[in-house]
Write a protein that holds these residues in place. Structure first.
Motif, PDB file in Angstrom:
ATOM      1  N   GLY A   1      27.916  43.803  22.034  1.00 39.42           N
ATOM      2  CA  GLY A   1      27.188  44.010  20.793  1.00 39.42           C
ATOM      3  C   GLY A   1      26.643  45.416  20.675  1.00 39.42           C
ATOM      4  O   GLY A   1      26.812  46.240  21.571  1.00 39.42           O
ATOM      5  N   VAL A   2      26.003  45.678  19.540  1.00 45.97           N
ATOM      6  CA  VAL A   2      25.589  47.035  19.195  1.00 45.97           C
ATOM      7  C   VAL A   2      24.148  47.026  18.700  1.00 45.97           C
ATOM      8  O   VAL A   2      23.725  46.090  18.025  1.00 45.97           O
ATOM      9  CB  VAL A   2      26.533  47.585  18.093  1.00 45.97           C
ATOM     10  N   VAL A   3      23.400  48.060  19.076  1.00 46.56           N
ATOM     11  CA  VAL A   3      22.072  48.273  18.509  1.00 46.56           C
ATOM     12  C   VAL A   3      22.109  49.600  17.761  1.00 46.56           C
ATOM     13  O   VAL A   3      22.548  50.617  18.305  1.00 46.56           O
ATOM     14  CB  VAL A   3      20.986  48.347  19.612  1.00 46.56           C
ATOM     15  N   ARG A   4      21.701  49.574  16.493  1.00 43.89           N
ATOM     16  CA  ARG A   4      21.622  50.817  15.719  1.00 43.89           C
ATOM     17  C   ARG A   4      20.191  51.069  15.324  1.00 43.89           C
ATOM     18  O   ARG A   4      19.459  50.147  14.964  1.00 43.89           O
ATOM     19  CB  ARG A   4      22.461  50.701  14.454  1.00 43.89           C
ATOM     20  N   LEU A   5      19.827  52.356  15.368  1.00 47.69           N
ATOM     21  CA  LEU A   5      18.470  52.720  14.997  1.00 47.69           C
ATOM     22  C   LEU A   5      18.606  53.825  13.960  1.00 47.69           C
ATOM     23  O   LEU A   5      19.194  54.866  14.243  1.00 47.69           O
ATOM     24  CB  LEU A   5      17.761  53.236  16.259  1.00 47.69           C
ATOM     25  N   ASP A   6      18.110  53.582  12.778  1.00 47.13           N
ATOM     26  CA  ASP A   6      18.185  54.567  11.704  1.00 47.13           C
ATOM     27  C   ASP A   6      19.625  55.069  11.541  1.00 47.13           C
ATOM     28  O   ASP A   6      19.870  56.267  11.434  1.00 47.13           O
ATOM     29  CB  ASP A   6      17.235  55.731  12.027  1.00 47.13           C
ATOM     30  N   GLY A   7      20.557  54.147  11.576  1.00 44.59           N
ATOM     31  CA  GLY A   7      21.954  54.491  11.344  1.00 44.59           C
ATOM     32  C   GLY A   7      22.721  54.963  12.565  1.00 44.59           C
ATOM     33  O   GLY A   7      23.941  54.992  12.573  1.00 44.59           O
ATOM     34  N   GLU A   8      22.011  55.308  13.639  1.00 40.50           N
ATOM     35  CA  GLU A   8      22.691  55.830  14.814  1.00 40.50           C
ATOM     36  C   GLU A   8      22.857  54.741  15.864  1.00 40.50           C
ATOM     37  O   GLU A   8      21.914  53.982  16.105  1.00 40.50           O
ATOM     38  CB  GLU A   8      21.839  56.926  15.454  1.00 40.50           C
ATOM     39  N   GLU A   9      24.003  54.717  16.512  1.00 40.56           N
ATOM     40  CA  GLU A   9      24.166  53.713  17.557  1.00 40.56           C
ATOM     41  C   GLU A   9      23.415  54.161  18.814  1.00 40.56           C
ATOM     42  O   GLU A   9      23.561  55.291  19.278  1.00 40.56           O
ATOM     43  CB  GLU A   9      25.633  53.493  17.896  1.00 40.56           C
ATOM     44  N   VAL A  10      22.595  53.283  19.365  1.00 38.75           N
ATOM     45  CA  VAL A  10      21.808  53.644  20.549  1.00 38.75           C
ATOM     46  C   VAL A  10      22.057  52.683  21.693  1.00 38.75           C
ATOM     47  O   VAL A  10      21.352  52.712  22.702  1.00 38.75           O
ATOM     48  CB  VAL A  10      20.294  53.664  20.229  1.00 38.75           C
ATOM     49  N   THR A  11      23.085  51.844  21.562  1.00 37.99           N
ATOM     50  CA  THR A  11      23.302  50.779  22.545  1.00 37.99           C
ATOM     51  C   THR A  11      23.225  51.268  23.987  1.00 37.99           C
ATOM     52  O   THR A  11      22.642  50.622  24.839  1.00 37.99           O
ATOM     53  CB  THR A  11      24.679  50.114  22.314  1.00 37.99           C
ATOM     54  N   ASP A  12      23.835  52.429  24.262  1.00 36.54           N
ATOM     55  CA  ASP A  12      23.866  52.899  25.653  1.00 36.54           C
ATOM     56  C   ASP A  12      22.893  54.039  25.915  1.00 36.54           C
ATOM     57  O   ASP A  12      22.939  54.665  26.975  1.00 36.54           O
ATOM     58  CB  ASP A  12      25.288  53.331  26.022  1.00 36.54           C
ATOM     59  N   VAL A  13      22.021  54.317  24.965  1.00 36.63           N
ATOM     60  CA  VAL A  13      21.023  55.371  25.180  1.00 36.63           C
ATOM     61  C   VAL A  13      19.918  54.805  26.059  1.00 36.63           C
ATOM     62  O   VAL A  13      19.382  53.744  25.768  1.00 36.63           O
ATOM     63  CB  VAL A  13      20.441  55.840  23.824  1.00 36.63           C
ATOM     64  N   PRO A  14      19.591  55.500  27.181  1.00 32.15           N
ATOM     65  CA  PRO A  14      18.537  54.959  28.047  1.00 32.15           C
ATOM     66  C   PRO A  14      17.161  54.994  27.368  1.00 32.15           C
ATOM     67  O   PRO A  14      16.946  55.741  26.411  1.00 32.15           O
ATOM     68  CB  PRO A  14      18.561  55.882  29.266  1.00 32.15           C
ATOM     69  N   ALA A  15      16.268  54.180  27.896  1.00 33.71           N
ATOM     70  CA  ALA A  15      14.956  53.982  27.269  1.00 33.71           C
ATOM     71  C   ALA A  15      14.233  55.290  26.992  1.00 33.71           C
ATOM     72  O   ALA A  15      13.610  55.458  25.950  1.00 33.71           O
ATOM     73  CB  ALA A  15      14.094  53.096  28.160  1.00 33.71           C
TER      74      ALA A  15
END
Lengths: 264, 296, 355
Positions: free
Chosen positions: C59-73
């Motif tokens: 699955g995917v998480v997007r924040l303000d249009g940008e994909e952040v799925t693999d961005v660390p905390a």
């Protein structure tokens, strides 16, 4: 909170008396004017004068302190790394052997460790002396240091580091900025524990030393072999005083929990 | 909580303490094993090398004679058995003293608890040699205990305690006691007090509540304490050397004498290897139990 | 609505256990969004995936249009308020709040200004030099909030933020949170197991169970029009009876219910077929109890006085129980335990549920 019962009070009283009476006797007789250990000949501090002017003892003390300070520093550093590995990384190739090696020196009879280290130093052709004693002590005390650090690390709220990461720290920096400062009291206890264990040690030092380098316990031991003298009482009292002073100070400074002093 | 650390850093982190222990703890034991298979010679090191190059021919000589010798000598067997006996009896004695003490401390208010446990820890931190020495002046034939008893008229002849097995028990129980008290105390003080209240509420007497709830729950601490005491006592040197007599030979002292007085390193190594064989089972048990507690 | 936080087919498994099972949610900018469910329903895991502490299985998480799925905390523009607050015990309140800004290497003067700004907003100015251990529970909670807010996150994540507070302080803090969120215009996502809390603070609620989202809607929507018996009972109280044959007259349905022991009223909907299994749900406060008249007959079995209302439990003739709540308007109570009563409600009060 229920009050301790009479039986509990008696157990505490009896237990602590057993632990302290011999020490009290030893301290009292160090002030004995008589050379006979069992006859009270009045108060005197002459044995202290004798003790501190005993050049051989002072030399031994110097060696002991140096060895203890250096080995405790190594032991704390290595023990902390080992604790981080054991608590945080946990599973890696050979972690069973690692955990075994981390626990075994705590219960391994000192004679066994002494023999094996001696043989290693001889086989490798390393000259024995203060350096080899330090290496041996660092190895043996790092396991105790690791236990202290491990228990502190385990009771540290994992969300603290998560909070730091959440606020922008990469994982390693989060560990340095949050976990390390919160382990500070444990560093102090680990170092002090390693220091005293090293200062105390007779067996391991005897095996790993070479000609000329004798620690204080080795000198005290050879004196004791000849018999009980008030001078040894005085030396013992000084050593006890140093240890008690260090303990009380560290308790006031860091208030270590009973668990982290020797958590098993 | 697993952290996603860069792999290289992780390897380095593991390698430092692992490497240190491997070199300074594990390797020496392998050497002991090797040298126990060698034979004695004059010189330094005082044993024959295990292997030799004869031209391009590698010859390895393994000498089992040391083990045959040790196992055939009654003195060594007796020393092993004595060590086991002394360790077992003193463990039981310590448990009998330490449990009530730990229980008593755990029943105090948190403030006095931490002070009392501090009092238990102080002797543990202070020199073992000195604490054994303290008993020497008490137990000697002309020591304090005998003077006191003679003075009170309880005895007419001085008791011979020094240089007997009794003195060894006193010394060992005294020096190792904190190791037994601390884990039991840690366990008891962490136990949930409402469990005992629940047991009382369900009709248990004070005694019954103790035996049915408190004691079974504290067995982990008891086991840890026993292991911490039993295993090192088997190889104890200082106490039997200073307080014991010639008739009670423990294995730690045997090794010491073999090394320093007889300078027979191969035989001493063989004695050590056999001691390790005896210790391996309790140590492994202790370690698995400990790691189970820490993961729980 | 344009989704500001977008969760697309997100799943997370731990070994064989699936904590989050193919969830998709879109959250708008400036929303106060609640993830509500019992413990173990996966709501915290979902929140931790939005924060970056857990990596999704798929699955995917997007924040303000940008994909952040693999961005660390630590590189995400989200900040979290932890359930334990996770205040750094070795740092003062002021340094706790400044921690994230220092990490961003902002200028000293700006850090000072932003810390004092947020401290003022949360009444922490007098406490800045204290250590977390010296604070009360409510104060700690505000410090944790300040520390997260000061970074001006795109999304503020709150993990059971009020769980450790006592009831009165909690109610007050809920209002405080709503006020702050409006004032700052930020997007809040809160995890809670307290349905009352979720209803009070949220613009929308996602009700979760066993890793799945059962319903998403405004508090009024999920309360008034629950999609299932589980949702109806999880959010507030509900009387639920299985329905039988139904007769339609105009927009009204008259439903025979064996479980209720009589006929009950409801409005016809297009969504629910009355041919298969279905249920009728009615909230206790919508039930009228009369001593005479028509409706389901029963006997008052229990009565409890709850201050703002009186709560009655009626044993119906069929053997089922029915709960009714009379709002306390100051009138004399005319019902007592043992009285025979007739229960009825307006057709609009009842909901038909297919599950």
């Amino acid at each position: 909170m229920p009050q301790p019962s009479l039986f509990n009070r008696l157990s505490i009283f009896a237990g602590l008396t057993f632990l302290y009476l011999p020490i009290v006797v030893l301290v009292v007789y160090s002030f004995n004017a008589s050379r006979l250990v069992t006859v009270w000949g009045g108060f005197s501090a002459q044995w202290y004068t004798a003790a501190i002017s005993n050049q051989s003892m002072v030399e031994g003390a110097k060696v002991s302190f140096l060895v203890a300070a250096i080995s405790a520093t190594f032991a704390t550093a290595l023990g902390s790394l080992a604790a981080i590995v054991a608590v945080r990384i946990r599973r890696f190739r050979g972690h069973h052997i690692f955990n075994g090696m981390l626990v075994a020196p705590m219960v391994m009879p000192e004679v066994v460790m002494g023999v094996s280290m001696l043989l290693m130093f001889v086989t490798l052709g390393i000259d024995r002396g203060p350096v080899t004693i330090t290496l041996a002590h660092a190895t043996f005390t790092m396991c105790f240091a690791a236990v202290v650090m491990q228990s502190r690390l385990a009771e540290l709220d994992p969300s603290l580091e998560e909070a730091a990461r959440d606020l922008g720290c990469p994982p390693f920096l989060a560990f340095i900025k949050v976990a390390v400062p919160n382990m500070a009291p444990a560093f102090v206890s680990a170092w002090l524990l390693s220091f005293t264990l090293s200062l105390d040690d007779l067996v391991l030092s005897s095996f790993t030393t070479g000609p000329g380098a004798s620690t204080l316990p080795m000198k005290v031991y050879s004196q004791i072999k000849f018999g009980v003298t008030p001078e040894v009482n005085a030396i013992s009292t000084i050593i006890l005083g140093v240890v008690v002073f260090g303990l009380v100070t560290s308790r006031i400074v860091s208030r270590p929990s009973a668990k982290s002093n020797l958590a098993v | 909580m697993m952290q996603s650390k860069p792999n290289l850093g992780r390897h380095a982190l593991v390698l430092v303490p692992y490497g240190w222990l491997a070199v300074f703890f594990l390797m020496p034991f392998l050497l002991v094993l090797a040298i126990s298979l060698s034979s004695v010679r004059l010189g330094m090191p005082p044993y024959e090398p295990l292997y030799a190059w004869q031209g391009s021919l590698l010859s390895i000589r393994l000498n089992l004679e040391n083990f045959v010798f040790v196992l055939g000598e009654n003195t060594y067997l007796l020393a092993y058995l004595t060590s086991l006996k002394v360790a077992a009896i003193s463990t039981v004695l310590m448990l009998a003293i330490a449990y009530p003490l730990a229980y008593g401390i755990a029943s105090c208010s948190p403030g006095s608890r931490s002070f009392l446990i501090f009092l238990v820890i102080v002797p543990f931190w202070s020199s073992m040699l000195i604490r054994v020495y303290a008993w020497m002046s008490i137990l000697r034939n002309d020591g304090l205990l005998n003077s006191l008893l003679l003075h009170l008229g309880v005895i007419s002849e001085p008791l011979r305690i020094m240089n007997t097995e009794t003195a060894i028990y006193i010394g060992i129980v005294y020096t190792y006691l904190p190791f037994m008290v601390l884990p039991i105390y840690a366990n008891l003080s962490a136990s949930d007090r409402t469990l005992i209240e629940a047991a009382r509420d369900l009709g248990c007497s004070r005694m019954a509540a103790f035996w049915r709830v408190t004691f079974p729950l504290s067995l982990r601490g008891v086991a840890a304490g026993c292991a911490l005491v039993f295993i090192p006592v088997i190889g104890e040197f200082v106490v039997p050397d200073l307080l014991g007599g010639a008739d009670t030979q423990m294995i730690g002292r045997t090794i010491w004498i073999e090394f320093f007085n007889n300078r027979d390193w191969p035989v001493a190594s063989a004695v050590t290897v056999l001691l390790l064989v005896i210790l391996v089972i309790p140590i492994v048990l202790f370690q698995t139990r400990l790691s189970r507690t820490s993961t729980a | 609505m344009q989704s500001y936080v977008s969760i697309e087919s997100l799943s997370k498994s731990f070994g064989l256990f699936t904590a989050v099972d193919d969830i998709s949610i879109g959250i708008g900018k400036g929303e106060f969004f609640s993830l509500l469910g019992p413990s173990g329903c996966g709501k915290s895991t979902l929140l931790r995936m939005i924060a970056g502490f857990e990596t999704p299985t798929s699955g995917v998480v997007r924040l303000d249009g940008e994909e952040v799925t693999d961005v660390p905390a630590h590189r995400r523009a989200t900040n979290m308020m932890f359930q334990s607050y996770a205040l750094f015990p070795h740092l003062s309140v002021g340094k706790n709040i400044a921690f994230g800004l220092q990490q961003d290497r902002l200028a000293r003067s700006e850090i000072r200004q932003r810390v004092s700004e947020v401290a003022e907003k949360l009444q922490l100015t007098a406490l800045l030099d204290r250590k977390p251990q010296q604070l009360s529970g409510g104060q700690r909670q505000r410090v944790a909030l300040a520390r997260a807010l000061v970074k001006r996150p795109k999304v503020l994540l709150l993990d059971e933020p009020l769980g450790a507070l006592d009831k009165n302080l909690r109610a007050e803090t809920q209002h405080e949170l709503v006020r702050l969120q409006r004032e700052l215009g930020l997007t809040f996502i809160i995890v809670t197991h307290d349905q009352h809390e979720a209803m009070t603070v949220s613009s929308r609620i996602a009700i979760m169970r066993q890793g799945k989202v059962l319903q998403i809607g405004s508090p009024a929507e999920v309360y008034e029009t629950p999609v299932s018996r589980y949702v109806a009972k999880f959010l507030g109280e509900a009387n639920v009876f299985e329905g039988g044959t139904a007769r339609r007259s105009g927009n009204e349905l008259k439903i025979e219910s064996a479980e209720a022991g009589g006929s009950v009223l409801a409005t016809a909907t297009d969504h629910i077929s009355t041919s298969g299994r279905y249920w009728v749900s009615v909230r206790p406060e919508r039930v009228e109890l009369n001593k005479q008249g028509s409706g389901l007959e029963g006997v008052v079995e229990q009565f409890s006085y709850a201050g703002s209302g009186r709560h009655y439990r009626v044993r119906l003739k069929s053997g089922a129980t029915l709960d009714a709540l009379r709002v306390n308007l100051g009138a004399q109570d005319d019902l007592s335990v043992g009285d025979t009563v007739f229960a009825s409600w307006m057709p609009q009060a009842a909901r038909l549920l297919a599950d």
